[in-house]
Design an enzyme around this catalytic site. Structure first.
Site, PDB file in Angstrom:
ATOM      1  N   MET A   1     -12.345   3.996  -0.273  1.00  0.00           N
ATOM      2  CA  MET A   1     -12.997   4.172   1.034  1.00  0.00           C
ATOM      3  C   MET A   1     -13.748   5.492   0.961  1.00  0.00           C
ATOM      4  SD  MET A   1      -9.795   2.821   3.276  1.00  0.00           S
ATOM      5  CE  MET A   1      -8.703   2.917   1.864  1.00  0.00           C
TER       6      MET A   1
ATOM      7  N   SER B   1       0.837  -1.192   0.000  1.00  0.00           N
ATOM      8  CA  SER B   1       0.000   0.000   0.000  1.00  0.00           C
ATOM      9  C   SER B   1       0.872   1.243   0.000  1.00  0.00           C
ATOM     10  CB  SER B   1      -0.912   0.017   1.225  1.00  0.00           C
ATOM     11  OG  SER B   1      -1.419   1.332   1.390  1.00  0.00           O
TER      12      SER B   1
ATOM     13  N   ASP C   1      -4.984   3.404  -1.850  1.00  0.00           N
ATOM     14  CA  ASP C   1      -6.053   3.687  -0.895  1.00  0.00           C
ATOM     15  C   ASP C   1      -6.616   5.085  -1.081  1.00  0.00           C
ATOM     16  OD1 ASP C   1      -6.121   1.296   0.829  1.00  0.00           O
ATOM     17  OD2 ASP C   1      -4.035   1.840   1.245  1.00  0.00           O
TER      18      ASP C   1
ATOM     19  N   HIS D   1      -1.293  -1.417  -4.293  1.00  0.00           N
ATOM     20  CA  HIS D   1      -2.550  -1.166  -3.582  1.00  0.00           C
ATOM     21  C   HIS D   1      -2.687   0.333  -3.321  1.00  0.00           C
ATOM     22  CE1 HIS D   1      -5.960  -2.332  -0.988  1.00  0.00           C
ATOM     23  NE2 HIS D   1      -5.540  -1.379  -0.170  1.00  0.00           N
TER      24      HIS D   1
ATOM     25  N   ASP E   1      -6.337  -6.735   4.400  1.00  0.00           N
ATOM     26  CA  ASP E   1      -5.866  -5.343   4.401  1.00  0.00           C
ATOM     27  C   ASP E   1      -5.839  -4.773   5.815  1.00  0.00           C
ATOM     28  OD1 ASP E   1      -5.105  -2.804   3.739  1.00  0.00           O
ATOM     29  OD2 ASP E   1      -6.909  -2.324   2.579  1.00  0.00           O
TER      30      ASP E   1
ATOM     31  N   HIS F   1      -8.520   0.762  -3.869  1.00  0.00           N
ATOM     32  CA  HIS F   1      -9.426   0.528  -2.736  1.00  0.00           C
ATOM     33  C   HIS F   1     -10.134   1.833  -2.399  1.00  0.00           C
ATOM     34  CE1 HIS F   1      -9.595  -0.606   1.865  1.00  0.00           C
ATOM     35  NE2 HIS F   1     -10.787  -0.515   1.332  1.00  0.00           N
TER      36      HIS F   1
ATOM     37  N   MET G   1     -11.112  -6.365   5.676  1.00  0.00           N
ATOM     38  CA  MET G   1     -10.391  -5.362   6.467  1.00  0.00           C
ATOM     39  C   MET G   1     -10.015  -5.969   7.819  1.00  0.00           C
ATOM     40  SD  MET G   1     -10.068  -2.803   4.481  1.00  0.00           S
ATOM     41  CE  MET G   1      -9.106  -1.908   5.700  1.00  0.00           C
TER      42      MET G   1
ATOM     43  N   MET H   1      -9.321   7.775   0.189  1.00  0.00           N
ATOM     44  CA  MET H   1     -10.164   8.096   1.361  1.00  0.00           C
ATOM     45  C   MET H   1     -10.759   9.482   1.200  1.00  0.00           C
ATOM     46  SD  MET H   1      -7.541   6.898   4.323  1.00  0.00           S
ATOM     47  CE  MET H   1      -6.720   5.297   4.268  1.00  0.00           C
TER      48      MET H   1
HETATM   49  C1  DX5 Z   1      -6.333   1.223   5.708  1.00  0.00           C
HETATM   50  C2  DX5 Z   1      -5.920   0.956   4.289  1.00  0.00           C
HETATM   51  C3  DX5 Z   1      -4.759   0.046   4.182  1.00  0.00           C
HETATM   52  C4  DX5 Z   1      -3.513   0.565   4.806  1.00  0.00           C
HETATM   53  C5  DX5 Z   1      -2.761  -0.595   5.350  1.00  0.00           C
HETATM   54  O1  DX5 Z   1      -7.517   1.907   5.728  1.00  0.00           O
HETATM   55  O2  DX5 Z   1      -6.976   0.375   3.550  1.00  0.00           O
HETATM   56  O3  DX5 Z   1      -4.518  -0.385   2.855  1.00  0.00           O
HETATM   57  O4  DX5 Z   1      -2.686   1.284   3.925  1.00  0.00           O
HETATM   58  O5  DX5 Z   1      -1.707  -0.126   6.094  1.00  0.00           O
HETATM   59  P1  DX5 Z   1      -0.882  -1.058   7.076  1.00  0.00           P
HETATM   60  O6  DX5 Z   1      -0.336  -2.193   6.266  1.00  0.00           O
HETATM   61  O7  DX5 Z   1       0.162  -0.136   7.590  1.00  0.00           O
HETATM   62  O8  DX5 Z   1      -1.824  -1.543   8.140  1.00  0.00           O
HETATM   63 ZN    ZN Z   2      -6.507  -0.558   1.537  1.00  0.00          ZN
END
Ligand code: DX5
Ligand code: ZN
Length: 221
Positions: A73, A13, A40, A38, A180, A71, A142, A42
């Site tokens: 969110m 990620s 993310d 990956h 994840d 991903h 998750m 948000m």
């Molecule tokens: C969290 C994200 C993850 C995050 C994981 O909301 O969806 O993908 O980057 O980070 P680590 O591996 O540090 O838990």
């Molecule tokens: Zn993620």
């Protein structure tokens, strides 16, 4: 008969990368054994944090031929399906909790030529995916509450992965299970043994002394 141990797909990620030097992070991943990037996204509404969006993903896409695993969110993800396709997503994952018309949203993602993923929060039961499992390419389980990197892995995840694997088998589906949040070299093997196919890792990879070596270590766990 000799049983060959399944090898996980590693999806680092980029949330944990140094944003001032994203190009270097992409180059490192390209040289590594990671198969997926990956990404993310948000929105500060579905999750209590804001990360990055379309323009950044568009730039990252230019650096790699690896799988772009996006991903989302965000609330109302169905509004942005075509935009993320255009930005370079190969897999587009939406949250179960953000989609009142999940079946339709999955169809729209596939209609754009992407693989369709569904992420479930820690409180969401895998049983809720039974009726759409054949429409899902990747279930993102998750193992932390979404929103931040660097959180502690939730142990109940193993049980969910085993139950989900059974649902996938019963449906004769080819859905991949992605984990994840809080993945480390200490829980990777146990996750794969429980049925995980894809391991996302942010902090574990990017804060490692040798990130490339850490990706190899996770893959061979
Ligand atoms: C969290 C994200 C993850 C995050 C994981 O909301 O969806 O993908 O980057 O980070 P680590 O591996 O540090 O838990
Ligand atoms: Zn993620």
């Amino acid at each position: 008969m000799h049983q060959i141990k399944p090898m996980a797909i590693i999806a680092p990620s980029l949330l944990a990368a140094d944003f001032l030097h994203l190009g270097n992070a992409c180059q490192m991943l390209n040289e590594s054994e990671a198969a997926w990037f990956h990404l993310d996204v948000m929105d500060g509404s579905f999750v209590p944090n804001i990360s990055y969006g379309l323009p950044i993903i568009e730039q990252i896409k230019k650096t790699t031929t690896k799988v772009m695993d996006v991903h989302l969110m965000i609330v109302n993800p169905e509004k942005y399906i075509a935009d993320f396709k255009k930005a370079g997503a190969d897999i587009l994952t939406v949250h179960y909790e953000a989609c009142p018309h999940l079946h339709s949203t999955l169809q729209q993602i596939k209609a754009q030529g992407m693989k369709a993923g569904v992420a479930i929060n820690p409180h969401t039961s895998v049983d809720l995916l039974k009726d759409v499992i054949n429409n899902i390419d990747v279930v993102c389980v998750m193992s932390v509450n979404p929103g931040f990197g660097g959180q502690k892995f939730i142990e109940h995840t193993y049980e969910k992965v085993r139950a989900l694997k059974q649902i996938i088998k019963n449906a004769n589906a080819s859905t991949l299970i992605e984990i994840d949040g809080g993945v480390t070299e200490n829980n990777a093997a146990q996750l794969v043994a429980a049925g995980a196919d894809v391991l996302v890792a942010g902090t574990t990879v990017f804060k490692a002394a040798d990130p490339k070596q850490m990706i190899t270590t996770l893959k061979n766990c």
